[in-house]
Design a protein around this motif. Structure first.
Motif, PDB file in Angstrom:
ATOM      1  N   GLN A 134      16.320  -8.705  34.184  1.00  7.21           N
ATOM      2  CA  GLN A 134      16.912  -8.747  32.842  1.00  7.21           C
ATOM      3  C   GLN A 134      15.897  -8.339  31.777  1.00  7.21           C
ATOM      4  O   GLN A 134      16.218  -7.584  30.854  1.00  7.21           O
ATOM      5  CB  GLN A 134      17.425 -10.155  32.541  1.00  7.21           C
ATOM      6  N   LEU A 135      14.673  -8.837  31.921  1.00  3.38           N
ATOM      7  CA  LEU A 135      13.633  -8.506  30.941  1.00  3.38           C
ATOM      8  C   LEU A 135      13.290  -7.025  30.969  1.00  3.38           C
ATOM      9  O   LEU A 135      13.138  -6.390  29.914  1.00  3.38           O
ATOM     10  CB  LEU A 135      12.379  -9.346  31.212  1.00  3.38           C
ATOM     11  N   PHE A 136      13.192  -6.459  32.165  1.00  5.56           N
ATOM     12  CA  PHE A 136      12.849  -5.045  32.267  1.00  5.56           C
ATOM     13  C   PHE A 136      13.987  -4.152  31.763  1.00  5.56           C
ATOM     14  O   PHE A 136      13.744  -3.091  31.181  1.00  5.56           O
ATOM     15  CB  PHE A 136      12.473  -4.676  33.707  1.00  5.56           C
ATOM     16  N   ARG A 137      15.237  -4.564  31.993  1.00  5.84           N
ATOM     17  CA  ARG A 137      16.362  -3.791  31.450  1.00  5.84           C
ATOM     18  C   ARG A 137      16.307  -3.776  29.926  1.00  5.84           C
ATOM     19  O   ARG A 137      16.563  -2.746  29.286  1.00  5.84           O
ATOM     20  CB  ARG A 137      17.700  -4.389  31.916  1.00  5.84           C
ATOM     21  N   LEU A 148       4.360 -10.852  43.641  1.00  7.51           N
ATOM     22  CA  LEU A 148       4.678 -12.116  42.975  1.00  7.51           C
ATOM     23  C   LEU A 148       5.781 -12.860  43.726  1.00  7.51           C
ATOM     24  O   LEU A 148       5.685 -14.069  43.960  1.00  7.51           O
ATOM     25  CB  LEU A 148       5.118 -11.829  41.542  1.00  7.51           C
ATOM     26  N   ILE A 149       6.807 -12.140  44.140  1.00  3.01           N
ATOM     27  CA  ILE A 149       7.927 -12.753  44.866  1.00  3.01           C
ATOM     28  C   ILE A 149       7.466 -13.250  46.234  1.00  3.01           C
ATOM     29  O   ILE A 149       7.865 -14.332  46.688  1.00  3.01           O
ATOM     30  CB  ILE A 149       9.091 -11.746  45.023  1.00  3.01           C
ATOM     31  N   LYS A 206      13.315  -6.096  46.956  1.00  4.37           N
ATOM     32  CA  LYS A 206      14.354  -6.874  47.633  1.00  4.37           C
ATOM     33  C   LYS A 206      14.078  -8.361  47.480  1.00  4.37           C
ATOM     34  O   LYS A 206      12.938  -8.801  47.435  1.00  4.37           O
ATOM     35  CB  LYS A 206      14.405  -6.517  49.119  1.00  4.37           C
ATOM     36  N   GLY A 207      15.147  -9.137  47.409  1.00  5.09           N
ATOM     37  CA  GLY A 207      15.001 -10.577  47.347  1.00  5.09           C
ATOM     38  C   GLY A 207      14.643 -11.151  48.707  1.00  5.09           C
ATOM     39  O   GLY A 207      14.673 -10.450  49.732  1.00  5.09           O
ATOM     40  N   ILE A 208      14.302 -12.422  48.731  1.00  4.24           N
ATOM     41  CA  ILE A 208      13.961 -13.097  49.984  1.00  4.24           C
ATOM     42  C   ILE A 208      15.248 -13.620  50.619  1.00  4.24           C
ATOM     43  O   ILE A 208      16.064 -14.263  49.949  1.00  4.24           O
ATOM     44  CB  ILE A 208      13.003 -14.278  49.729  1.00  4.24           C
ATOM     45  N   LYS A 209      15.429 -13.341  51.887  1.00  2.46           N
ATOM     46  CA  LYS A 209      16.631 -13.799  52.589  1.00  2.46           C
ATOM     47  C   LYS A 209      16.572 -15.309  52.753  1.00  2.46           C
ATOM     48  O   LYS A 209      15.617 -15.854  53.286  1.00  2.46           O
ATOM     49  CB  LYS A 209      16.736 -13.123  53.956  1.00  2.46           C
ATOM     50  N   VAL A 210      17.581 -15.976  52.266  1.00  7.10           N
ATOM     51  CA  VAL A 210      17.632 -17.435  52.341  1.00  7.10           C
ATOM     52  C   VAL A 210      18.384 -17.849  53.595  1.00  7.10           C
ATOM     53  O   VAL A 210      19.541 -17.458  53.792  1.00  7.10           O
ATOM     54  CB  VAL A 210      18.324 -18.033  51.092  1.00  7.10           C
ATOM     55  N   ASN A 249      15.639 -16.078  41.981  1.00  8.48           N
ATOM     56  CA  ASN A 249      16.055 -16.259  40.587  1.00  8.48           C
ATOM     57  C   ASN A 249      15.076 -15.603  39.630  1.00  8.48           C
ATOM     58  O   ASN A 249      15.474 -14.990  38.637  1.00  8.48           O
ATOM     59  CB  ASN A 249      16.179 -17.750  40.266  1.00  8.48           C
ATOM     60  N   LEU A 250      13.776 -15.714  39.936  1.00  8.83           N
ATOM     61  CA  LEU A 250      12.768 -15.076  39.084  1.00  8.83           C
ATOM     62  C   LEU A 250      12.931 -13.564  39.113  1.00  8.83           C
ATOM     63  O   LEU A 250      12.813 -12.901  38.076  1.00  8.83           O
ATOM     64  CB  LEU A 250      11.362 -15.467  39.540  1.00  8.83           C
ATOM     65  N   ARG A 251      13.209 -13.010  40.279  1.00 10.29           N
ATOM     66  CA  ARG A 251      13.421 -11.563  40.385  1.00 10.29           C
ATOM     67  C   ARG A 251      14.578 -11.117  39.488  1.00 10.29           C
ATOM     68  O   ARG A 251      14.506 -10.086  38.819  1.00 10.29           O
ATOM     69  CB  ARG A 251      13.704 -11.176  41.837  1.00 10.29           C
TER      70      ARG A 251
END
Length: 362
Positions: free
Chosen positions: A138-141, A118-119, A158-162, A131-133
């Motif tokens: 938060q939802l999964f916690r 998805l990411i 891992k997030g996407i490197k900006v 931000n979605l990640r």
């Protein structure tokens, strides 16, 4: 109410006899406004409701185990209520965009592979993807608290490197250009100097007022961190404050004399920057400029943190990385030149401390 109300807004009298405004539209959650019509805060509240107030399919009776149910429960949880209201508006928009596409899917069986896929599909908008990640995390916690899951798949991904350095740091030529365009005695200059000489975020700058000044310092309770600070007033800032006296509780107000909302304040300041020929520079860049100046002056990380409110040295490093290397290097070399280096290392150390003591006495 004298102010003309926008579409979907209607006035009513509450049980205390006070006139208020509510927003009602088919397919939307009814919203009772907290701000008065005609104010920037009301405009922001109204547009936020238009953007995020639409009811989602399955909101009233979500299918058990789905994201629809998890999100509905999350909105009623203590976790959600502990988040600041202004932040909740932003988070809700991000969550609802995800919910519109995937609300009917099972929240119990989503894997890290699903999250990663998805990411990855959002690669063109890395900030939105990251931000979605975070929102999924938060939802999964919360789902773990509910006993739905024993893991948090978003935490593994891992997030996407900006590829961005964030807000540009104002350099001295940019500062001089803005000040030349907006001299002391203008609202623009006062807003600028408040940001530059206190090194605070725009959310804190916009609410600073005469009542916050005491004993030569300006009291700040950072909205982001909740940290209370007292920032000594720089002489240049004192001159700017004196050049523009105000009868309001805030130094910087709208044309109506009301407090700017966070969004409208940011938009207003951006317009003033553009008029000065400096498009692309922001108020947050002034916070970085203040940090740069402090580093170039030779202040320690501890001294810088006492003004900016940063907690860790790594946070300070991000803001001071653009400090003028040549200036700092010259100062460092001048200190090195004061030491007499001898063959015996212990003598070098002793000589160094003798020099330091002598300089301190002088």
């Amino acid at each position: 109410m004298n102010k003309a109300l926008p579409t979907y807004a209607s006035a009513y009298t509450d049980r205390h006899g006070i006139q208020r405004v509510r927003l009602r539209r088919t397919g939307y959650v009814t919203h009772y406004c907290q701000h008065k019509p005609g104010t920037p805060e009301f405009t922001e509240e109204y547009h936020t409701w238009l953007a995020n107030g639409k009811k989602q399919v399955g909101e009233n009776r979500p299918k058990p185990g789905t994201f629809d149910e998890l999100i509905a429960r999350f909105y009623k949880s203590k976790n959600w209520q502990e988040i600041k209201e202004s932040t909740r508006y932003t988070y809700r928009g991000e969550i609802e965009r995800f919910r519109a596409k995937y609300g009917s899917r099972s929240a119990r069986t989503m894997t890290a592979q699903h999250v990663a896929s998805l990411i990855a599909k959002m690669g063109d908008t890395p900030n939105a993807a990251n931000n979605l990640r975070k929102r999924l995390g938060q939802l999964f916690r919360y789902s773990i608290e509910l006993g739905w899951r024993i893991d948090n798949p978003a935490k593994i991904v891992k997030g996407i490197k900006v590829k961005s350095e964030g807000h540009k740091t104002w350099q001295e030529e940019h500062i001089a250009q803005f000040q030349a365009c907006w001299p002391r005695g203008t609202k623009q200059r006062l807003a600028f100097d408040l940001a530059l000489y206190t090194a605070q975020r725009r959310s804190d700058v916009r609410i600073m007022g005469p009542q916050h000044i005491k004993d030569g310092a300006i009291a700040v309770k950072q909205l982001k961190t909740g940290k209370s600070m007292a920032i000594p007033i720089h002489p240049d800032l004192a001159a700017s404050i004196a050049a523009m006296p105000t009868a309001h509780l805030a130094f910087i107000t709208t044309e109506r004399g009301t407090l700017f909302s966070a969004k409208s304040f940011s938009m207003w300041f951006r317009k003033q920057v553009i008029k000065a020929g400096l498009d692309g520079y922001t108020m947050h860049g002034l916070r970085k400029a203040a940090s740069r100046r402090m580093a170039e002056t030779g202040l320690s990380n501890q001294e810088i943190k006492a003004i900016t409110g940063h907690v860790t040295d790594s946070e300070v490093a991000r803001y001071t990385r653009e400090a003028e290397q040549a200036l700092i290097a010259r100062r460092a070399m001048a200190k090195m030149a004061q030491v007499v280096w001898l063959p015996d290392p212990s003598q070098n150390l002793a000589t160094h401390f003798q020099e330091a003591e002598s300089n301190a006495k002088n």
